[in-house]
Design a protein around this motif. Structure first.
Motif, PDB file in Angstrom:
ATOM      1  N   GLN A  82      -8.781 -48.688   9.513  1.00  0.00           N
ATOM      2  CA  GLN A  82     -10.312 -48.179  10.037  1.00  0.00           C
ATOM      3  C   GLN A  82     -10.416 -49.221  11.361  1.00  0.00           C
ATOM      4  O   GLN A  82     -11.175 -48.849  11.937  1.00  0.00           O
ATOM      5  CB  GLN A  82     -11.225 -48.455   9.034  1.00  0.00           C
ATOM      6  CG  GLN A  82     -11.367 -47.207   8.010  1.00  0.00           C
ATOM      7  CD  GLN A  82     -12.537 -47.431   7.020  1.00  0.00           C
ATOM      8  OE1 GLN A  82     -13.008 -48.483   6.587  1.00  0.00           O
ATOM      9  NE2 GLN A  82     -13.086 -46.275   6.637  1.00  0.00           N
ATOM     10  N   ARG A 110     -21.216 -37.593  10.189  1.00  0.00           N
ATOM     11  CA  ARG A 110     -20.153 -38.221   9.180  1.00  0.00           C
ATOM     12  C   ARG A 110     -19.626 -39.335   9.724  1.00  0.00           C
ATOM     13  O   ARG A 110     -19.483 -40.518   9.179  1.00  0.00           O
ATOM     14  CB  ARG A 110     -18.940 -37.223   9.144  1.00  0.00           C
ATOM     15  CG  ARG A 110     -17.765 -37.765   8.156  1.00  0.00           C
ATOM     16  CD  ARG A 110     -16.758 -36.978   7.886  1.00  0.00           C
ATOM     17  NE  ARG A 110     -16.218 -37.202   6.569  1.00  0.00           N
ATOM     18  CZ  ARG A 110     -15.990 -36.598   5.637  1.00  0.00           C
ATOM     19  NH1 ARG A 110     -16.346 -35.499   5.471  1.00  0.00           N
ATOM     20  NH2 ARG A 110     -15.226 -37.006   4.490  1.00  0.00           N
ATOM     21  N   TRP A 111     -19.491 -39.544  10.990  1.00  0.00           N
ATOM     22  CA  TRP A 111     -18.773 -40.779  11.845  1.00  0.00           C
ATOM     23  C   TRP A 111     -20.064 -41.969  11.660  1.00  0.00           C
ATOM     24  O   TRP A 111     -19.725 -43.167  11.227  1.00  0.00           O
ATOM     25  CB  TRP A 111     -18.856 -40.507  13.204  1.00  0.00           C
ATOM     26  CG  TRP A 111     -17.996 -41.718  13.841  1.00  0.00           C
ATOM     27  CD1 TRP A 111     -16.794 -42.078  13.781  1.00  0.00           C
ATOM     28  CD2 TRP A 111     -18.722 -42.597  14.763  1.00  0.00           C
ATOM     29  NE1 TRP A 111     -16.482 -43.317  14.693  1.00  0.00           N
ATOM     30  CE2 TRP A 111     -17.502 -43.584  15.233  1.00  0.00           C
ATOM     31  CE3 TRP A 111     -19.915 -42.870  15.188  1.00  0.00           C
ATOM     32  CZ2 TRP A 111     -17.813 -44.785  15.988  1.00  0.00           C
ATOM     33  CZ3 TRP A 111     -20.233 -43.796  15.988  1.00  0.00           C
ATOM     34  CH2 TRP A 111     -19.382 -44.819  16.375  1.00  0.00           C
ATOM     35  N   THR A 160      -5.532 -40.551  -0.410  1.00  0.00           N
ATOM     36  CA  THR A 160      -6.211 -40.760   0.582  1.00  0.00           C
ATOM     37  C   THR A 160      -5.394 -41.648   1.711  1.00  0.00           C
ATOM     38  O   THR A 160      -5.823 -41.379   2.932  1.00  0.00           O
ATOM     39  CB  THR A 160      -7.315 -41.940  -0.126  1.00  0.00           C
ATOM     40  OG1 THR A 160      -8.087 -41.435  -1.039  1.00  0.00           O
ATOM     41  CG2 THR A 160      -8.311 -42.587   0.950  1.00  0.00           C
ATOM     42  N   ASN A 163      -4.059 -39.227   4.079  1.00  0.00           N
ATOM     43  CA  ASN A 163      -5.082 -38.493   4.853  1.00  0.00           C
ATOM     44  C   ASN A 163      -5.415 -37.159   4.355  1.00  0.00           C
ATOM     45  O   ASN A 163      -6.048 -36.242   5.001  1.00  0.00           O
ATOM     46  CB  ASN A 163      -4.792 -38.453   6.239  1.00  0.00           C
ATOM     47  CG  ASN A 163      -4.976 -39.804   6.897  1.00  0.00           C
ATOM     48  OD1 ASN A 163      -5.688 -40.727   6.517  1.00  0.00           O
ATOM     49  ND2 ASN A 163      -3.806 -40.072   7.590  1.00  0.00           N
ATOM     50  N   GLN A 166     -10.447 -38.024   2.618  1.00  0.00           N
ATOM     51  CA  GLN A 166     -11.256 -39.078   3.608  1.00  0.00           C
ATOM     52  C   GLN A 166     -12.370 -39.627   3.063  1.00  0.00           C
ATOM     53  O   GLN A 166     -13.032 -39.131   2.305  1.00  0.00           O
ATOM     54  CB  GLN A 166     -11.545 -38.215   4.961  1.00  0.00           C
ATOM     55  CG  GLN A 166     -12.270 -39.080   6.050  1.00  0.00           C
ATOM     56  CD  GLN A 166     -12.588 -38.315   7.162  1.00  0.00           C
ATOM     57  OE1 GLN A 166     -12.584 -37.099   7.213  1.00  0.00           O
ATOM     58  NE2 GLN A 166     -13.203 -39.093   7.939  1.00  0.00           N
ATOM     59  N   TRP A 184     -16.320 -41.209  -1.684  1.00  0.00           N
ATOM     60  CA  TRP A 184     -15.840 -40.025  -1.139  1.00  0.00           C
ATOM     61  C   TRP A 184     -16.900 -38.806  -1.077  1.00  0.00           C
ATOM     62  O   TRP A 184     -17.962 -39.061  -1.903  1.00  0.00           O
ATOM     63  CB  TRP A 184     -14.682 -39.411  -2.022  1.00  0.00           C
ATOM     64  CG  TRP A 184     -13.442 -40.105  -1.690  1.00  0.00           C
ATOM     65  CD1 TRP A 184     -12.449 -39.706  -0.866  1.00  0.00           C
ATOM     66  CD2 TRP A 184     -13.050 -41.335  -2.489  1.00  0.00           C
ATOM     67  NE1 TRP A 184     -11.062 -40.909  -1.042  1.00  0.00           N
ATOM     68  CE2 TRP A 184     -11.648 -41.794  -1.781  1.00  0.00           C
ATOM     69  CE3 TRP A 184     -13.649 -42.271  -3.399  1.00  0.00           C
ATOM     70  CZ2 TRP A 184     -11.070 -42.957  -2.608  1.00  0.00           C
ATOM     71  CZ3 TRP A 184     -12.982 -43.367  -3.743  1.00  0.00           C
ATOM     72  CH2 TRP A 184     -11.820 -43.678  -3.287  1.00  0.00           C
ATOM     73  N   ASP A 188     -16.038 -32.735  -0.134  1.00  0.00           N
ATOM     74  CA  ASP A 188     -14.845 -32.721   0.289  1.00  0.00           C
ATOM     75  C   ASP A 188     -13.728 -32.808  -0.984  1.00  0.00           C
ATOM     76  O   ASP A 188     -12.757 -31.962  -1.002  1.00  0.00           O
ATOM     77  CB  ASP A 188     -14.503 -34.153   1.015  1.00  0.00           C
ATOM     78  CG  ASP A 188     -14.961 -34.202   2.347  1.00  0.00           C
ATOM     79  OD1 ASP A 188     -15.639 -33.221   2.865  1.00  0.00           O
ATOM     80  OD2 ASP A 188     -14.985 -35.360   2.960  1.00  0.00           O
TER      81      ASP A 188
END
Length: 229
Positions: A82, A110-111, A160, A163, A166, A184, A188
Motif C-alpha cells: 500500500q 472505494r479509494w 489477499t 490480489n 482486496q 474486506w 466482494d
C-alpha cells in the motif's frame, strides 16, 4: 484423517515432553515450531480426541499464536504494498491527480474509503466523503470474512496477497494489544464464492506439483550419493 504420520509423530513427542515435566507454555512453543501450519494443528486436534487435556490446551494456544503470526506477516506485506500505491499526504498534487483519475473511472468512493480520516478530509466533496464512510461501514473483519468464505486464515491471507481479494481499509483496534486489523467488503467476498472451488483446486495442484518436484530432487540426490565414484 491426517494426511501423513508427521503430525502423529509430533503428538507422541509432545506426550514424551509432558511426561518429562514440560509445562503447557513449553508445549505450546514446541507445537508452534513443529507444526507451523495452523491447519495441521487443527487436523491433529480433531483427529486425536484422546490427547491429554494439557496437550489439547497447548495445541489450541499454538493455533492462536500461529494465526496471529501469519496475520501479522500478511499485514506487513500489505502495508509495504500500500505504501507504493498510496502517496503521503504531503504530496497533495499527486493525491489530487489520483482523485481526478478515480473520479473519472468511478473508483473514487472505494479509494477514499481506504484512506485515513485526515486524508479524506482534504480530498473529495462532502458527498464523496460521506459515501466513502458509508462504504467503510460495510467492511467486515477477518473472522467474519472467514465465515462468509468458509476458509482458513491462511487461505484468506493467500487470496489477499494474490490480489484475488482486496482489502477495503485497515484500522488500528485496541484489543488486548494494539492490532492493525484488515476489513474486506462483504459484497466482494460474496461475489467470489462461486470461484472458491477453482481456487482451492488450483492451490492443490500447485502443492502436488511442488511435492513432485521435491521428490524428484530427493531421488536424484539419492542416486548421485549411491552411484559408484
Amino acid at each position: 484423517m491426517l494426511s501423513s504420520s508427521h503430525p502423529a509423530k509430533i503428538a507422541r513427542r509432545a506426550m514424551l515432553r509432558w511426561q518429562r515435566g514440560a509445562t503447557i507454555p513449553e508445549l505450546t512453543d514446541y507445537f508452534v515450531h513443529a507444526l507451523p501450519q495452523p491447519e495441521l494443528m487443527q487436523q491433529l486436534l480433531i483427529a486425536s480426541p484422546a490427547l491429554l487435556l494439557p496437550l489439547q490446551i497447548a495445541l489450541q494456544q499454538a493455533i492462536i499464536i500461529r494465526e496471529q503470526q501469519i496475520a501479522t506477516k500478511a499485514l506487513r506485506q500489505l502495508e509495504t504494498t500500500q505504501k507504493t500505491l498510496i502517496p503521503t499526504i504531503d504530496d497533495e498534487q499527486l493525491l489530487r491527480d489520483m482523485v481526478e483519475q478515480c473520479r473519472s473511472d468511478g473508483s473514487l468512493t472505494r479509494w477514499l474509503a481506504g484512506l485515513s480520516p485526515q486524508q479524506r478530509d482534504k480530498l473529495g466533496t462532502p458527498a464523496e466523503r460521506h459515501a466513502a464512510i458509508a462504504l467503510r461501514k460495510q467492511g467486515v473483519t477477518a473472522s467474519i470474512a472467514r465465515q462468509i468464505l468458509n476458509c482458513s486464515l491462511t487461505e484468506l491471507n493467500r487470496w489477499t496477497q494474490e490480489n484475488r481479494l482486496q482489502v477495503l481499509y485497515q484500522r488500528t483496534l485496541m484489543l488486548p494489544k494494539q492490532t492493525l486489523a484488515r476489513f474486506w467488503l462483504r459484497s466482494d467476498l460474496e461475489a467470489v464464492i462461486p470461484q472458491l472451488v477453482a481456487w482451492l483446486s488450483e492451490w492443490n495442484q500447485r502443492k502436488t506439483a511442488k511435492r513432485t518436484r521435491l521428490r524428484l530432487v530427493k531421488v536424484k540426490q539419492h542416486a548421485e550419493s549411491t552411484s559408484p565414484k
